[in-house]
Design an enzyme around this catalytic site. Structure first.
Site, PDB file in Angstrom:
ATOM      1  N   ASP A 227      23.876 -36.508 -10.621  1.00  0.00           N
ATOM      2  CA  ASP A 227      24.240 -35.541  -9.587  1.00  0.00           C
ATOM      3  C   ASP A 227      24.162 -34.148 -10.202  1.00  0.00           C
ATOM      4  O   ASP A 227      23.675 -33.983 -11.331  1.00  0.00           O
ATOM      5  CB  ASP A 227      25.642 -35.824  -9.037  1.00  0.00           C
ATOM      6  CG  ASP A 227      25.753 -35.513  -7.545  1.00  0.00           C
ATOM      7  OD1 ASP A 227      25.579 -34.338  -7.184  1.00  0.00           O
ATOM      8  OD2 ASP A 227      25.996 -36.429  -6.754  1.00  0.00           O
ATOM      9  N   HIS A 301      20.791 -32.764  -5.072  1.00  0.00           N
ATOM     10  CA  HIS A 301      21.803 -33.155  -6.068  1.00  0.00           C
ATOM     11  C   HIS A 301      21.193 -33.307  -7.467  1.00  0.00           C
ATOM     12  O   HIS A 301      21.600 -34.188  -8.228  1.00  0.00           O
ATOM     13  CB  HIS A 301      22.497 -34.446  -5.647  1.00  0.00           C
ATOM     14  CG  HIS A 301      23.443 -34.283  -4.501  1.00  0.00           C
ATOM     15  ND1 HIS A 301      24.741 -33.854  -4.650  1.00  0.00           N
ATOM     16  CD2 HIS A 301      23.276 -34.478  -3.169  1.00  0.00           C
ATOM     17  CE1 HIS A 301      25.336 -33.797  -3.481  1.00  0.00           C
ATOM     18  NE2 HIS A 301      24.458 -34.168  -2.555  1.00  0.00           N
ATOM     19  N   GLU A 378      22.153 -34.728   1.635  1.00  0.00           N
ATOM     20  CA  GLU A 378      22.489 -33.309   1.466  1.00  0.00           C
ATOM     21  C   GLU A 378      21.411 -32.549   0.710  1.00  0.00           C
ATOM     22  O   GLU A 378      21.698 -31.802  -0.230  1.00  0.00           O
ATOM     23  CB  GLU A 378      23.849 -33.180   0.777  1.00  0.00           C
ATOM     24  CG  GLU A 378      24.981 -33.777   1.602  1.00  0.00           C
ATOM     25  CD  GLU A 378      26.324 -33.775   0.883  1.00  0.00           C
ATOM     26  OE1 GLU A 378      26.335 -33.581  -0.358  1.00  0.00           O
ATOM     27  OE2 GLU A 378      27.345 -33.981   1.542  1.00  0.00           O
TER      28      GLU A 378
END
Length: 810
Positions: A227, A301, A378
């Site tokens: 991440d 990410h 995202e």
């Protein structure tokens, strides 16, 4: 916990004390005590540790079928184990859980060994398991023999159930009830996700997590390895991924609000797993019938990867650092966001796909499981949209928008995995722009829970709003440790059903299973990790394994959960201690109260105060029923604290005991259905601001849920006013559940105060009402375009329902 209540009801009717002999009588008590139903709600933990034998053993998850019979099996020093094809490791696992008085020398016998007659025995065999499912087992206990039948995984899960039958304490022998269990799982995928990118956990800590998963028949460990805050897996072809990407500057404070890295500051916080570590953990998991699903989160990410190889993003910014928990994005009320640092791989650069082919090649070689998780969530597309190379790439491939660019990227990654004989799993966002062939979706959002199976794609249910995000708070108490802001109490988790009621049988075939997720932005230690998972992980196990007809929350918390929490306590495993009362904050109306609370964990103690002060273990211990008389028009505040034998503590509960007269009704004869509303536009932070805001629209709606214009506004506020018809005297509870602020008033008195933005918790208030019409006023604001608050009412009969449509007037 047992809570017996005797009180003077409003109006002044005397209700005799009703002794509670068993939890099963709770429904009757609710009906008998018509005017005081809210008090009876505190019976939730009635048999938490009553000492009464349950008809079904305290096995979690609840088996499919259990048949008990007379007699018992006595396990003693002479008991032998007969292993028919059972692996050496599984026998060792059983031995490690057997009473210490039993010594294994000469008592573990293989196939064909001579059995010394007349001694108790435990038999593991695959004989007779032909008609059992792959993970199914049959456990039979007779006075002479315990037999577990099953195939390899089935034998293992039968072993887990047998281990749970053994008591925590032991003497010279152990007596087990005679029974037969036939059992198999509801879902093949029973998962738990651990995020080690935000905070690193050691090899041993991961193994400890796997041990607990296996004990409760969870069989998929979703390992979130990369991440923005860390890259945790060694990739030998790209050593800087761990040399740089696994480390960040140390920070102590609120995650997401920390100071960014300073120039020249050493990155010393972090860690990673070598490929030898990975192989060791994979082997360890396999011995426990757990497959590991690795996640390499792309194309977003990726800040930790880009700190090591900035040339892989559009900006090629050499200043990108592994994020230590500082703010790097701004989120807006409509759910959109802007990244201030490029954390996304460049979808137009072939070097990116060569990089990913190498990374996934090494990952594929390390993990034998057929699936690899690629994230896909995202992904901020702003840097793509500004990049000339990406725009040219879109024209060349006929891609109309950035969502289709991401879909193209995911499909390319899917092809890379297919060449390695792997299948792709991703979060909901991989649906946008077109779903890759054969992709499986890990669905967090309700829409995808229903639509993806209809598209004939596999889906794993992980909705945070249904209690499966374990980084969310477990109650609305301010004493809960730092969390991500959502609300996932144990009851919500347990009540989730992965199969929507309206789903067709054909679509149900594509539901592969269910998973609980622990994101670790706010989880710094293994103690916090355990606290956030357990006991919700036990509820997850029952969702994933047990058939719906065997699920019963009342029996779960009363008959099974206490025993397992006691074992956690003795073993040094951290967990959230259930409080003495189900509700953290509650109002009870009456005069006389007899409070009889029993600890939700065997051996725990309950300390209390009823003068409004927070209790500690220096206060009075509740060892017998407490009788409280509240003078007319006065209040007494009872607060309770549970402390377990090893010193673990619950959050404090607060119960307001209020002796007050009922509210009188208002004269009203018009009987015009509906409520008047005022709609205001604005980014409000409290409901009081609505009273002074400019009104955008007025009108009448039949019910608060029917507000038509709210969804069209990014931020708004509403005031609804009218009357509510009450059909019988008694105590009424009203509740409001909302992401943003809401309040409910009756006869100008504030009853429900949920005026905290982004709190997301249900708040409740109780008032005594006389039959007739009462003025009602509801105020709320929405800062994110979300749905209107969920408003509910509990009548004296104990039935909690949405605010009635046919009882609202103006």
């Amino acid at each position: 916990m047992h809570f017996k209540i005797t009180r003077s009801l409003a109006p002044r009717e005397r209700t005799p004390a009703v002794p509670i002999a068993a939890f099963a009588t709770m429904g009757k008590l609710r009906r008998k005590c018509a005017a005081g139903c809210m008090c009876i709600l505190l019976l939730t933990y009635a048999l938490a540790f009553s000492g009464e034998a349950a008809s079904i053993p305290a096995i979690i998850p609840a088996p499919v079928r259990v048949t008990t019979s007379a007699g018992e099996f006595v396990f003693n020093r002479s008991t032998v184990i007969l292993a028919d094809g059972l692996s050496e490791g599984a026998v060792k696992m059983l031995v490690n859980h057997l009473p210490k008085f039993w010594q294994p020398e000469g008592k573990i016998l293989g196939r064909g060994a001579a059995y010394p007659g007349g001694v108790p025995r435990i038999v593991f065999t695959s004989d007779g398991s032909e008609n059992l499912p792959a993970e199914g087992y049959r456990l039979t206990v007779t006075p002479e023999t315990i037999t577990i039948r099953g195939k390899s995984a089935g034998l293992f899960y039968g072993l887990q159930s047998l281990i749970q039958l053994f008591p925590a304490t032991e003497g010279d022998s152990v007596r087990l009830p005679c029974l037969e269990i036939e059992d198999y799982p509801r879902f093949g995928y029973r998962g738990l996700m651990l995020d080690v990118a935000r905070h690193f956990f050691t090899v041993q800590q991961v193994k400890d997590c796997l041990d607990l998963m296996a004990s409760y028949k969870l069989n998929r460990f979703h390992w979130h390895l990369t991440d923005d805050h860390g890259w945790r897996i060694e990739i030998k072809s790209f050593p800087k991924l761990t040399e740089i990407g696994a480390w960040r500057v140390p920070r102590v404070g609120t995650f997401g609000a920390n100071e960014p890295p300073r120039p020249g500051e050493a990155a010393t916080d972090g860690g990673f797993y070598s490929q030898a570590d990975i192989a060791d953990i994979v082997r360890y998991a396999k011995e426990r019938n757990i497959e590991i699903l690795p996640e390499i989160d792309v194309p977003g990410h990726c800040m930790a990867a880009l700190a090591a190889y900035p040339e892989l993003c559009c900006t090629k910014d050499p200043a990108i650092k592994v994020n230590p928990g500082s703010k790097f994005a701004t989120w807006y009320d409509d759910g959109k966001y802007v990244m201030h640092v490029d954390n996304t791989l460049n979808p137009a650069d072939e070097a990116v796909y060569r990089f990913l082919d190498t990374v996934f090649g090494e990952v594929s070689a390390l993990f034998p499981y057929e699936y690899i998780h690629v994230g896909g969530d995202e992904c901020f597309k702003g840097y793509w949209e500004k990049d000339a190379g990406v725009r040219e790439f879109m024209q060349r491939h006929g891609l109309k928008n950035a969502a289709e660019v991401q879909s193209h990227f995911i499909k390319r990654v899917s092809q890379l995995l297919a060449a390695r004989h792997k299948k792709l799993i991703g979060w909901d966002e991989i649906v946008e722009g077109g779903l890759a062939p054969d992709a499986t979706v890990m669905a967090r959002f309700t829409k995808n829970n229903r639509e993806v199976p209809a598209m004939r794609h596999g889906v794993i249910m992980t909705p945070g709003s249904s209690g499966l995000y374990f980084d969310y708070a477990q109650s609305d108490s301010p004493q809960e440790p730092s969390n991500h802001g959502g609300y996932s109490p144990l009851e919500l988790t347990y009540g989730y059903d992965p199969v929507p009621a309206e789903m067709s049988r054909e679509a149900q075939k594509y539901i592969l299973g269910v998973e609980g997720c622990l994101w670790t932005e706010h989880v710094h230690t293994v103690a916090k990790m355990q606290y956030m998972i357990w006991p919700r992980g036990l509820a997850l196990a029952e969702i994933a394994w047990s058939p719906p007809h065997q699920k019963d929350y009342a029996r779960f918390i009363a008959e099974r959960l206490p025993r397992h929490l006691a074992k956690f306590d003795a073993a040094g495993i951290n967990y959230r201690v259930p409080p003495a009362q189900r509700k953290i904050t509650e109002i009870l109306i009456g005069k006389d109260f007899t409070l009889d609370l029993r600890p939700p964990v065997p051996g725990a103690k309950i300390y209390y105060t009823y003068n409004g002060r927070t209790p500690s273990d220096a206060d009075q211990e509740l060892t017998k029923p407490l009788h409280v008389i509240v003078p007319e028009n006065k209040k007494a505040e009872l607060q309770t604290l549970v402390v377990t034998p090893t010193g673990r503590r619950s959050v404090v509960t607060r119960t307001l005991l209020y002796n007050r007269a009922p509210m009188r009704p208002t004269e009203y004869t018009a009987n015009t259905p509906g409520l008047k509303f005022r709609l205001m536009k604005g980014a409000f932070t409290t409901t009081e601001q609505l009273e002074y805001a400019r009104v955008l629209e007025t009108g009448v709606v039949p019910h608060p849920s029917a507000m038509p214009s709210v969804a069209k506004l990014p931020a708004s506020g509403v005031i609804l006013e009218g009357l509510i018809r009450i059909d019988a005297d008694g105590n009424y509870a009203f509740s409001a559940s909302s992401r943003d602020g809401s309040r409910l008033y009756l006869n100008d008195e504030l009853v429900v105060d949920n005026d905290v933005p982004f709190f997301r918790y249900e708040k409740e208030g109780v008032v005594p009402l006389q039959k007739g019409f009462h003025r009602i006023k509801i105020k709320y604001f929405l800062r994110s375009g979300a749905s209107v608050p969920k408003l509910q009412m509990t009548a004296p009969d104990g039935q909690k329902k949405d605010l009635p449509h046919d009882c609202l007037f103006y």
